[in-house]
Scaffold this motif. Sequence first.
Motif, PDB file in Angstrom:
ATOM      1  N   VAL A 100      18.713   4.060  12.679  1.00 50.46           N
ATOM      2  CA  VAL A 100      17.622   3.070  12.788  1.00 50.46           C
ATOM      3  C   VAL A 100      17.228   2.532  11.418  1.00 50.46           C
ATOM      4  N   TYR A 101      17.290   3.375  10.436  1.00 45.06           N
ATOM      5  CA  TYR A 101      16.950   2.957   9.061  1.00 45.06           C
ATOM      6  C   TYR A 101      18.166   2.333   8.386  1.00 45.06           C
ATOM      7  N   ASP A 102      19.288   3.061   8.436  1.00 44.59           N
ATOM      8  CA  ASP A 102      20.482   2.613   7.704  1.00 44.59           C
ATOM      9  C   ASP A 102      20.952   1.245   8.203  1.00 44.59           C
ATOM     10  N   PHE A 144      -0.308  -0.615   6.857  1.00 47.32           N
ATOM     11  CA  PHE A 144      -0.732   0.785   6.696  1.00 47.32           C
ATOM     12  C   PHE A 144      -0.052   1.757   7.641  1.00 47.32           C
ATOM     13  N   ILE A 145       1.138   1.437   8.178  1.00 43.48           N
ATOM     14  CA  ILE A 145       1.720   2.436   9.103  1.00 43.48           C
ATOM     15  C   ILE A 145       2.184   3.686   8.357  1.00 43.48           C
ATOM     16  N   THR A 146       2.592   3.515   7.114  1.00 42.11           N
ATOM     17  CA  THR A 146       2.867   4.723   6.311  1.00 42.11           C
ATOM     18  C   THR A 146       2.145   4.681   4.972  1.00 42.11           C
ATOM     19  N   GLY A 147       1.548   3.553   4.634  1.00 44.63           N
ATOM     20  CA  GLY A 147       0.877   3.427   3.340  1.00 44.63           C
ATOM     21  C   GLY A 147      -0.577   3.848   3.416  1.00 44.63           C
ATOM     22  N   SER A 148      -1.270   3.758   2.269  1.00 42.14           N
ATOM     23  CA  SER A 148      -2.670   4.159   2.237  1.00 42.14           C
ATOM     24  C   SER A 148      -3.453   3.218   1.333  1.00 42.14           C
ATOM     25  N   HIS A 169      10.163  -7.836  -0.844  1.00 39.27           N
ATOM     26  CA  HIS A 169      10.020  -7.264   0.500  1.00 39.27           C
ATOM     27  C   HIS A 169      10.281  -5.754   0.464  1.00 39.27           C
ATOM     28  N   PHE A 170       9.186  -4.996   0.402  1.00 39.86           N
ATOM     29  CA  PHE A 170       9.282  -3.531   0.325  1.00 39.86           C
ATOM     30  C   PHE A 170       8.706  -2.845   1.558  1.00 39.86           C
ATOM     31  N   ALA A 171       8.213  -3.615   2.532  1.00 39.15           N
ATOM     32  CA  ALA A 171       7.637  -2.986   3.726  1.00 39.15           C
ATOM     33  C   ALA A 171       8.743  -2.350   4.550  1.00 39.15           C
ATOM     34  N   SER A 172       8.600  -1.087   4.831  1.00 38.20           N
ATOM     35  CA  SER A 172       9.473  -0.349   5.757  1.00 38.20           C
ATOM     36  C   SER A 172       9.138   1.131   5.663  1.00 38.20           C
ATOM     37  N   ALA A 212       0.819  -1.220   0.000  1.00 36.11           N
ATOM     38  CA  ALA A 212       0.000   0.000   0.000  1.00 36.11           C
ATOM     39  C   ALA A 212       0.856   1.275   0.000  1.00 36.11           C
ATOM     40  N   GLY A 213       2.155   1.099  -0.113  1.00 39.50           N
ATOM     41  CA  GLY A 213       3.047   2.263  -0.106  1.00 39.50           C
ATOM     42  C   GLY A 213       3.299   2.787  -1.509  1.00 39.50           C
ATOM     43  N   PHE A 214       4.189   3.738  -1.585  1.00 38.91           N
ATOM     44  CA  PHE A 214       4.527   4.383  -2.864  1.00 38.91           C
ATOM     45  C   PHE A 214       5.065   3.346  -3.863  1.00 38.91           C
ATOM     46  N   LEU A 215       6.187   2.728  -3.559  1.00 36.79           N
ATOM     47  CA  LEU A 215       6.782   1.781  -4.520  1.00 36.79           C
ATOM     48  C   LEU A 215       5.973   0.491  -4.615  1.00 36.79           C
ATOM     49  N   GLY A 216       5.513  -0.011  -3.461  1.00 32.45           N
ATOM     50  CA  GLY A 216       4.771  -1.276  -3.448  1.00 32.45           C
ATOM     51  C   GLY A 216       3.538  -1.212  -4.344  1.00 32.45           C
ATOM     52  N   SER A 217       2.813  -0.098  -4.310  1.00 35.07           N
ATOM     53  CA  SER A 217       1.586  -0.010  -5.111  1.00 35.07           C
ATOM     54  C   SER A 217       1.926   0.063  -6.607  1.00 35.07           C
ATOM     55  N   PHE A 231      18.092   4.215  -4.994  1.00 37.68           N
ATOM     56  CA  PHE A 231      18.427   5.625  -4.732  1.00 37.68           C
ATOM     57  C   PHE A 231      17.141   6.441  -4.845  1.00 37.68           C
ATOM     58  N   ASN A 232      17.187   7.686  -4.378  1.00 35.16           N
ATOM     59  CA  ASN A 232      15.982   8.523  -4.314  1.00 35.16           C
ATOM     60  C   ASN A 232      15.098   8.370  -5.548  1.00 35.16           C
ATOM     61  N   THR A 233      13.872   8.003  -5.280  1.00 34.16           N
ATOM     62  CA  THR A 233      12.898   7.802  -6.357  1.00 34.16           C
ATOM     63  C   THR A 233      11.696   8.693  -6.078  1.00 34.16           C
TER      64      THR A 233
HETATM   65  P1  NAD Z   1       6.240   3.910   1.791  1.00 35.20           P
HETATM   66  O1  NAD Z   1       6.278   4.389   3.188  1.00 35.20           O
HETATM   67  O2  NAD Z   1       5.374   4.625   0.817  1.00 35.20           O
HETATM   68  O3  NAD Z   1       5.851   2.363   1.736  1.00 35.20           O
HETATM   69  C1  NAD Z   1       6.228   1.440   2.705  1.00 35.20           C
HETATM   70  C2  NAD Z   1       5.028   0.553   2.998  1.00 35.20           C
HETATM   71  O4  NAD Z   1       5.401  -0.450   3.951  1.00 35.20           O
HETATM   72  C3  NAD Z   1       3.853   1.319   3.616  1.00 35.20           C
HETATM   73  O5  NAD Z   1       2.676   1.040   2.903  1.00 35.20           O
HETATM   74  C4  NAD Z   1       3.797   0.803   5.063  1.00 35.20           C
HETATM   75  O6  NAD Z   1       2.497   0.849   5.604  1.00 35.20           O
HETATM   76  C5  NAD Z   1       4.356  -0.594   4.895  1.00 35.20           C
HETATM   77  N1  NAD Z   1       4.922  -1.179   6.111  1.00 35.20           N
HETATM   78  C6  NAD Z   1       5.864  -0.645   6.938  1.00 35.20           C
HETATM   79  N2  NAD Z   1       6.140  -1.480   7.955  1.00 35.20           N
HETATM   80  C7  NAD Z   1       5.354  -2.580   7.758  1.00 35.20           C
HETATM   81  C8  NAD Z   1       5.197  -3.796   8.470  1.00 35.20           C
HETATM   82  N3  NAD Z   1       5.864  -4.055   9.597  1.00 35.20           N
HETATM   83  N4  NAD Z   1       4.317  -4.712   7.984  1.00 35.20           N
HETATM   84  C9  NAD Z   1       3.628  -4.486   6.854  1.00 35.20           C
HETATM   85  N5  NAD Z   1       3.731  -3.336   6.126  1.00 35.20           N
HETATM   86  C10 NAD Z   1       4.588  -2.398   6.590  1.00 35.20           C
HETATM   87  O7  NAD Z   1       7.763   3.893   1.278  1.00 35.20           O
HETATM   88  P2  NAD Z   1       8.354   3.623  -0.183  1.00 35.20           P
HETATM   89  O8  NAD Z   1       9.034   4.847  -0.633  1.00 35.20           O
HETATM   90  O9  NAD Z   1       7.328   2.994  -1.049  1.00 35.20           O
HETATM   91  O10 NAD Z   1       9.491   2.558   0.168  1.00 35.20           O
HETATM   92  C11 NAD Z   1       9.275   1.161  -0.048  1.00 35.20           C
HETATM   93  C12 NAD Z   1      10.573   0.410   0.188  1.00 35.20           C
HETATM   94  O11 NAD Z   1      11.597   0.873  -0.686  1.00 35.20           O
HETATM   95  C13 NAD Z   1      11.115   0.568   1.614  1.00 35.20           C
HETATM   96  O12 NAD Z   1      11.644  -0.672   2.038  1.00 35.20           O
HETATM   97  C14 NAD Z   1      12.217   1.583   1.455  1.00 35.20           C
HETATM   98  O13 NAD Z   1      13.229   1.414   2.407  1.00 35.20           O
HETATM   99  C15 NAD Z   1      12.724   1.281   0.045  1.00 35.20           C
HETATM  100  N6  NAD Z   1      13.359   2.458  -0.566  1.00 35.20           N
HETATM  101  C16 NAD Z   1      12.608   3.480  -1.084  1.00 35.20           C
HETATM  102  C17 NAD Z   1      13.260   4.572  -1.657  1.00 35.20           C
HETATM  103  C18 NAD Z   1      12.492   5.713  -2.291  1.00 35.20           C
HETATM  104  O14 NAD Z   1      13.109   6.633  -2.834  1.00 35.20           O
HETATM  105  N7  NAD Z   1      11.190   5.719  -2.286  1.00 35.20           N
HETATM  106  C19 NAD Z   1      14.658   4.631  -1.670  1.00 35.20           C
HETATM  107  C20 NAD Z   1      15.367   3.582  -1.108  1.00 35.20           C
HETATM  108  C21 NAD Z   1      14.710   2.483  -0.573  1.00 35.20           C
END
Ligand code: NAD
Length: 310
Positions: free
Chosen positions: A145-147, A34-38, A73-76, A10-15, A174-176
Amino acid sequence: MKRILITGAAGFLGSHLCDFFIKKDYHIIGMDNFITGSIKNIQHLFPIKNFEFYNHDVSKFVFVPGKLDYILHFASPASPIDYLKMPIQTLKVGSLGTHNLLGLARVKKSRLLIASTSEIYGDPKVNPQAEEYWGNVNPVGPRGVYDEAKRFQEAITMAYHNYHKLETRIVRIFNTYGPRMRLHDGRAIPTFIYQAMNNKDITIFGDGNQTRSFCYVDDLIKGIYKLLLSDYHLPVNLGNPEEITINQIAKEIIDTVPDTKSKIVYKKLPVDDPQVRRPDITKAKKILGWAPKTDRKEGLKKTYDYYKNI
Ligand code: NAD
């Protein structure tokens, strides 16, 4: 039909990944807490027969019925605002969450691709960053905590590959940017677009000479797909090597948003903010035949159009 589990669906990249794999005729099992997704990012997929969804925290035991060919695995939490607010969940999803998914991949004999990040390079001493660079991370700084969660994630994934012979892939993203990033997630592009659309000051942290390299989401998703189907198990950088200063991106956003009255203002730089960030994508070019194609002007326009219409 191939079956794929996508965490963080439900996040940016996952969707965007869900949309991509639906078009490729995969059966998708999305998972998110859904902690940061929608839900708005995926609600258009619910009527589709080949899309299932589990509202589940992947830091707890994960199981899904049926065969699984692939796991992504994109949850974070991914933006500094989010992971500074949720430091423990961030550490848990990178460590326990990854461990759970590695276990699931073993049981199901699936190939697992994990989303790592350029942040594993920390505040880098070399520019651009190639995969062989080990990074410069402060483990006890606020961003640790993230790195460090992502560094652990890479380490345990390699251990499962080497010890259990699991098929694994590691992408260092990298930044997307692009549609569906949250306007208030603190990342530069959505923040500047929001500020420009609302005639607010564009806030730059530091002097704005720090650099970033921004990749448009559609390009990244194609690279992830190529990596997933490749036979390369070591980390691969995916991103756009065109490096620009934060000052420049702020100016380009002012040019993208018609009639904005916003002006640039400068604020104090946060702790451990990287000074430079630029991917060396030699490996992605050579191994995957991948390079980003979207011009930044076009990418910013598409992103702005999305925000205009929500
Ligand atoms: P985002 O916050 O939009 O999406 C992350 C999704 O993970 C959210 O929907 C959130 O609810 C879900 N989530 C978090 N913890 C969870 C858990 N314990 N169980 C189930 N769901 C959980 O972020 P994003 O930008 O889409 O990033 C997705 C992934 O790509 C992340 O792992 C992030 O580290 C990695 N990433 C993104 C970027 C970028 O530029 N967007 C860059 C480097 C790495």
